[in-house]
Design an enzyme around this catalytic site. Sequence first.
Site, short mmCIF file in Angstrom:
data_model
loop_
_atom_site.label_atom_id
_atom_site.label_comp_id
_atom_site.label_asym_id
_atom_site.label_seq_id
_atom_site.Cartn_x
_atom_site.Cartn_y
_atom_site.Cartn_z
N ASN A 106 83.17 33.12 -8.06
CA ASN A 106 81.66 32.72 -8.83
C ASN A 106 81.78 33.61 -10.20
O ASN A 106 82.15 34.38 -10.39
CB ASN A 106 80.59 33.21 -7.87
CG ASN A 106 79.39 32.58 -8.44
OD1 ASN A 106 79.18 31.66 -9.22
ND2 ASN A 106 78.28 33.63 -8.37
N SER A 135 80.62 38.26 -15.85
CA SER A 135 81.40 38.89 -14.49
C SER A 135 81.79 37.48 -13.72
O SER A 135 81.26 36.25 -13.71
CB SER A 135 80.63 39.71 -13.69
OG SER A 135 79.86 40.65 -14.21
N ASP A 144 75.60 37.60 -5.23
CA ASP A 144 76.27 38.19 -6.45
C ASP A 144 76.74 39.61 -6.35
O ASP A 144 76.67 40.55 -7.03
CB ASP A 144 75.40 38.24 -7.63
CG ASP A 144 75.15 36.68 -8.15
OD1 ASP A 144 75.91 35.72 -7.82
OD2 ASP A 144 73.87 36.43 -8.49
#
Length: 197
Positions: A106, A135, A144
Amino acid sequence: MLSLVVLISGGGSNLRSLLEAAEDAEYPARVVAIGADRDADGLEHAEAFGIPTFVVPFTSYPDRESWADELLASVRVWSPDLVVLSGFMRLLPERFVQALAPNLINTHPAYLPEFPGAHGVSDAIAAGVTQTGASVIIVDNGVDSGPIIAQERVAVLPGDTEHSLHDRIKIVERQLLVQSVLDIANGTVNLQEPQQA
Ligand code: GRF
């Protein structure tokens, strides 16, 4: 050659950067299909590059699990080596993540673990920080919270709005994504043991 399925919800600029990178014969990854949870604007990039698409509308299913099961089935049609969440704005249930982990990554518009969640850019502005970032992570069952593959700092400038800051973050985010996929494809990053990469 690493095969990718990319999942999007929005404009798909990160997706487009991957499609452009893969035009180079020496780039070791190819997008084999693009999926979305809605009629996302970014699907136009799929058409421009002649890549097949699938849409599994979140709102057409009674619950998150049945939606995600259908999404997983649509992904598996392509037997990808890696699935990329690229501006995909839906939480995925544990069984979807477990079915693909650790080959599920992701991108995020903040320097994780700072500012996780759907409002990473506005949260950074609200916090008054002078630096945020972008990131790329391996998806786990948290929000996350997975292992970080790559990240880079981006300065918050005086007068920045969410929009102006996000635009600059996305420039970095796109580069990180293209580099991360390259690193995964050539073995510089090992998704099984990311800390030791
Ligand atoms: C990216 O910043 C992504 O991390 C965030 O939404 C943005 C999507 O951009 N969740 P795009 O659709 O790739 O242009």
